[in-house]
Design a protein around this motif. Structure first.
Motif, mmCIF file in Angstrom:
data_model
loop_
_atom_site.group_PDB
_atom_site.id
_atom_site.type_symbol
_atom_site.label_atom_id
_atom_site.label_comp_id
_atom_site.label_asym_id
_atom_site.label_seq_id
_atom_site.Cartn_x
_atom_site.Cartn_y
_atom_site.Cartn_z
ATOM 1 N N GLN A 110 0.812 -1.213 0.000
ATOM 2 C CA GLN A 110 0.000 0.000 0.000
ATOM 3 C C GLN A 110 0.841 1.255 0.000
ATOM 4 O OE1 GLN A 110 -2.894 -0.483 3.090
ATOM 5 N NE2 GLN A 110 -4.077 -1.885 1.819
ATOM 6 N N LYS A 111 2.017 1.175 0.611
ATOM 7 C CA LYS A 111 2.935 2.312 0.549
ATOM 8 C C LYS A 111 3.389 2.525 -0.894
ATOM 9 C CE LYS A 111 7.556 3.763 1.941
ATOM 10 N NZ LYS A 111 8.029 3.909 0.560
ATOM 11 N N LEU A 112 3.734 1.421 -1.572
ATOM 12 C CA LEU A 112 4.132 1.518 -2.977
ATOM 13 C C LEU A 112 2.985 2.068 -3.815
ATOM 14 C CD1 LEU A 112 5.997 -1.883 -3.527
ATOM 15 C CD2 LEU A 112 6.984 0.337 -2.994
ATOM 16 N N ARG A 113 1.780 1.641 -3.487
ATOM 17 C CA ARG A 113 0.587 2.085 -4.217
ATOM 18 C C ARG A 113 0.407 3.600 -4.087
ATOM 19 N NH1 ARG A 113 -3.957 -0.436 -5.947
ATOM 20 N NH2 ARG A 113 -3.519 -2.471 -5.074
ATOM 21 N N LEU A 114 0.466 4.088 -2.854
ATOM 22 C CA LEU A 114 0.253 5.523 -2.639
ATOM 23 C C LEU A 114 1.396 6.352 -3.212
ATOM 24 C CD1 LEU A 114 -1.304 5.515 0.941
ATOM 25 C CD2 LEU A 114 -2.448 5.760 -1.247
ATOM 26 N N ASP A 115 2.627 5.847 -3.108
ATOM 27 C CA ASP A 115 3.775 6.524 -3.732
ATOM 28 C C ASP A 115 3.547 6.688 -5.230
ATOM 29 O OD1 ASP A 115 5.037 6.672 -1.376
ATOM 30 O OD2 ASP A 115 6.611 5.206 -1.810
ATOM 31 N N SER A 116 3.073 5.598 -5.844
ATOM 32 C CA SER A 116 2.871 5.607 -7.293
ATOM 33 C C SER A 116 1.777 6.589 -7.680
ATOM 34 C CB SER A 116 2.509 4.209 -7.789
ATOM 35 O OG SER A 116 3.471 3.285 -7.381
ATOM 36 N N LEU A 117 0.740 6.639 -6.849
ATOM 37 C CA LEU A 117 -0.364 7.563 -7.121
ATOM 38 C C LEU A 117 0.127 9.011 -7.067
ATOM 39 C CD1 LEU A 117 -3.303 7.096 -7.754
ATOM 40 C CD2 LEU A 117 -3.850 7.404 -5.361
ATOM 41 N N LEU A 118 0.942 9.307 -6.069
ATOM 42 C CA LEU A 118 1.499 10.651 -5.927
ATOM 43 C C LEU A 118 2.372 10.992 -7.126
ATOM 44 C CD1 LEU A 118 1.654 13.008 -3.888
ATOM 45 C CD2 LEU A 118 3.746 11.987 -3.018
ATOM 46 N N MET A 119 3.206 10.039 -7.525
ATOM 47 C CA MET A 119 4.087 10.272 -8.663
ATOM 48 C C MET A 119 3.279 10.496 -9.942
ATOM 49 S SD MET A 119 7.283 8.060 -9.951
ATOM 50 C CE MET A 119 8.397 8.745 -8.747
ATOM 51 N N ALA A 120 2.198 9.739 -10.101
ATOM 52 C CA ALA A 120 1.350 9.897 -11.282
ATOM 53 C C ALA A 120 0.777 11.317 -11.351
ATOM 54 C CB ALA A 120 0.221 8.874 -11.262
ATOM 55 N N PHE A 121 0.385 11.847 -10.195
ATOM 56 C CA PHE A 121 -0.145 13.215 -10.172
ATOM 57 C C PHE A 121 0.941 14.238 -10.501
ATOM 58 C CE2 PHE A 121 -4.106 11.762 -8.465
ATOM 59 C CZ PHE A 121 -4.990 12.756 -8.815
ATOM 60 N N TYR A 122 2.140 14.015 -9.985
ATOM 61 C CA TYR A 122 3.254 14.915 -10.284
ATOM 62 C C TYR A 122 3.501 14.962 -11.786
ATOM 63 C CZ TYR A 122 4.968 15.596 -5.490
ATOM 64 O OH TYR A 122 5.114 15.971 -4.186
ATOM 65 N N VAL A 123 3.644 13.778 -12.390
ATOM 66 C CA VAL A 123 3.952 13.710 -13.818
ATOM 67 C C VAL A 123 2.820 14.311 -14.632
ATOM 68 C CG1 VAL A 123 4.452 12.146 -15.732
ATOM 69 C CG2 VAL A 123 5.433 11.699 -13.500
ATOM 70 N N ASN A 124 1.579 14.062 -14.197
ATOM 71 C CA ASN A 124 0.428 14.620 -14.887
ATOM 72 C C ASN A 124 0.481 16.150 -14.914
ATOM 73 O OD1 ASN A 124 -2.689 15.637 -14.209
ATOM 74 N ND2 ASN A 124 -2.464 14.316 -15.968
ATOM 75 N N THR A 125 0.803 16.747 -13.785
ATOM 76 C CA THR A 125 0.909 18.207 -13.719
ATOM 77 C C THR A 125 1.995 18.716 -14.659
ATOM 78 O OG1 THR A 125 0.281 18.092 -11.399
ATOM 79 C CG2 THR A 125 1.200 20.166 -12.161
ATOM 80 N N PHE A 126 3.126 18.014 -14.674
ATOM 81 C CA PHE A 126 4.241 18.382 -15.531
ATOM 82 C C PHE A 126 3.834 18.320 -17.009
ATOM 83 C CE2 PHE A 126 8.100 17.081 -17.876
ATOM 84 C CZ PHE A 126 8.854 18.230 -17.655
ATOM 85 N N ILE A 127 3.169 17.235 -17.403
ATOM 86 C CA ILE A 127 2.726 17.066 -18.788
ATOM 87 C C ILE A 127 1.699 18.137 -19.142
ATOM 88 C CG2 ILE A 127 1.432 15.545 -20.346
ATOM 89 C CD1 ILE A 127 2.734 13.174 -18.962
ATOM 90 N N LEU A 128 0.825 18.449 -18.183
ATOM 91 C CA LEU A 128 -0.209 19.466 -18.384
ATOM 92 C C LEU A 128 0.420 20.818 -18.720
ATOM 93 C CD1 LEU A 128 -3.237 19.012 -18.091
ATOM 94 C CD2 LEU A 128 -3.103 19.926 -15.791
ATOM 95 N N ILE A 129 1.436 21.187 -17.949
ATOM 96 C CA ILE A 129 2.112 22.464 -18.170
ATOM 97 C C ILE A 129 2.829 22.454 -19.518
ATOM 98 C CG2 ILE A 129 3.994 23.941 -17.364
ATOM 99 C CD1 ILE A 129 3.193 23.056 -14.493
ATOM 100 N N LEU A 130 3.524 21.355 -19.794
ATOM 101 C CA LEU A 130 4.254 21.214 -21.053
ATOM 102 C C LEU A 130 3.306 21.287 -22.243
ATOM 103 C CD1 LEU A 130 7.339 20.688 -21.094
ATOM 104 C CD2 LEU A 130 6.821 18.374 -21.850
ATOM 105 N N GLY A 131 2.183 20.577 -22.154
ATOM 106 C CA GLY A 131 1.208 20.545 -23.246
ATOM 107 C C GLY A 131 0.581 21.909 -23.482
ATOM 108 N N THR A 132 0.323 22.619 -22.385
ATOM 109 C CA THR A 132 -0.269 23.952 -22.512
ATOM 110 C C THR A 132 0.681 24.902 -23.239
ATOM 111 O OG1 THR A 132 -1.392 23.541 -20.424
ATOM 112 C CG2 THR A 132 -1.385 25.800 -21.204
ATOM 113 N N LEU A 133 1.975 24.729 -23.001
ATOM 114 C CA LEU A 133 2.957 25.583 -23.663
ATOM 115 C C LEU A 133 3.126 25.217 -25.139
ATOM 116 C CD1 LEU A 133 5.759 25.809 -20.938
ATOM 117 C CD2 LEU A 133 4.197 27.611 -21.657
#
Lengths: 173, 87
Positions: A110-133
């Motif tokens: 479950q720790k690995l699960r939550l870590d992965s979820l957090l990382m997915a949100f981080y990467v999503n935000t990064f892609i969102l900013i990149l795509g908007t530009l």
């Protein structure tokens, strides 16, 4: 006087001992049973293929055509719902893959699960900013269309990868 | 060093990044009782991966799991789990 003082203290100490339910149990409750994992994978492929062929090859099921609005300007207008059908199918299958329990779902998993979820949100935000530009107009719309799946896909990819690496590490020991 | 098997020897920085401020004698206790990782995992009902990563210093167990492990070995909690110096 002294005795009552002691009694009072003992009672307080008893009150201070909080009973805590393990968080592992709590998280396990809101996850789906393990068997949905396989069902998710089985559903994912056909729905993904359907979504792509609908999008790029203009494929559609005739039985998914319904009257969307009656008595419009040009009479009844028919809409085909293959696109919606495929999208919802992909969403549900990704959900099943991502949020069904592992065979042995414990606190470390479950720790690995939550870590992965957090990382997915981080990467999503990064892609969102990149795509908007980078994109604008219809390109941006298409980018956002793909972006709907990044959180699920990155989560699943990262979580599976960490579990696989863990398994390999264990075999090496 | 955090990991008993030296898993964190290569990069101290990464170790501290993941909050590994605890060492444990799990491997030793297990050896004393002639127990495999799988045996111990079964007794405290977690996966073998969990025991493995605790021993490797990659994961700090919850209080509940630590207490369960200590009970299996019949020793005090602090005989197995200990804070690293400098905390």
């Amino acid at each position: 006087m002294a005795t009552s003082m002691v009694l009072f203290n003992t009672r307080n100490i008893w009150l201070l001992k909080t009973r805590t339910k393990s968080t592992t149990i709590m998280l396990t409750k809101i996850l789906l049973p393990h068997r949905y994992h396989l069902i998710g994978w089985i559903l994912f492929l056909p729905f993904a293929v359907l979504l792509f062929s609908e999008n790029y090859l203009s494929f559609s099921f005739p039985w998914l055509e319904f009257v969307a609005s009656k008595n419009g300007l040009l009479g009844d207008s028919k809409e085909n719902f293959t696109n919606e059908f495929a999208l919802i199918g992909v969403f549900i299958s990704l959900f099943l893959i991502a949020f069904s329990r592992e065979k042995e779902e414990d606190e470390y998993i479950q720790k690995l699960r939550l870590d992965s979820l957090l990382m997915a949100f981080y990467v999503n935000t990064f892609i969102l900013i990149l795509g908007t530009l980078i994109f604008y107009g219809f390109g941006y719309l298409e980018f956002m269309g793909y972006n709907m799946f990044t959180i699920q896909l990155i989560f699943i990819g990262r979580f599976r990868w960490v579990l696989f690496k863990q398994q390999k590490n264990m075999l090496a020991v | 060093m955090a990991g008993l098997d030296g898993s964190c020897l290569s990069s101290r920085k990464i170790c501290s990044l993941f909050n590994l401020d605890m060492k444990n004698t799990l491997k030793v206790e297990r050896a004393k009782k002639d127990m495999t990782q799988q045996d111990l995992a079964g007794k405290v009902s977690v996966s073998r991966q969990t025991i493995n990563s605790i021993e490797a210093g990659k994961y700090v167990p919850s209080t509940v799991l630590a207490l369960k492990i200590a009970r299996i070995f019949g020793v005090g909690l602090e005989e197995i789990f200990e804070l690293e110096n400098g905390d």
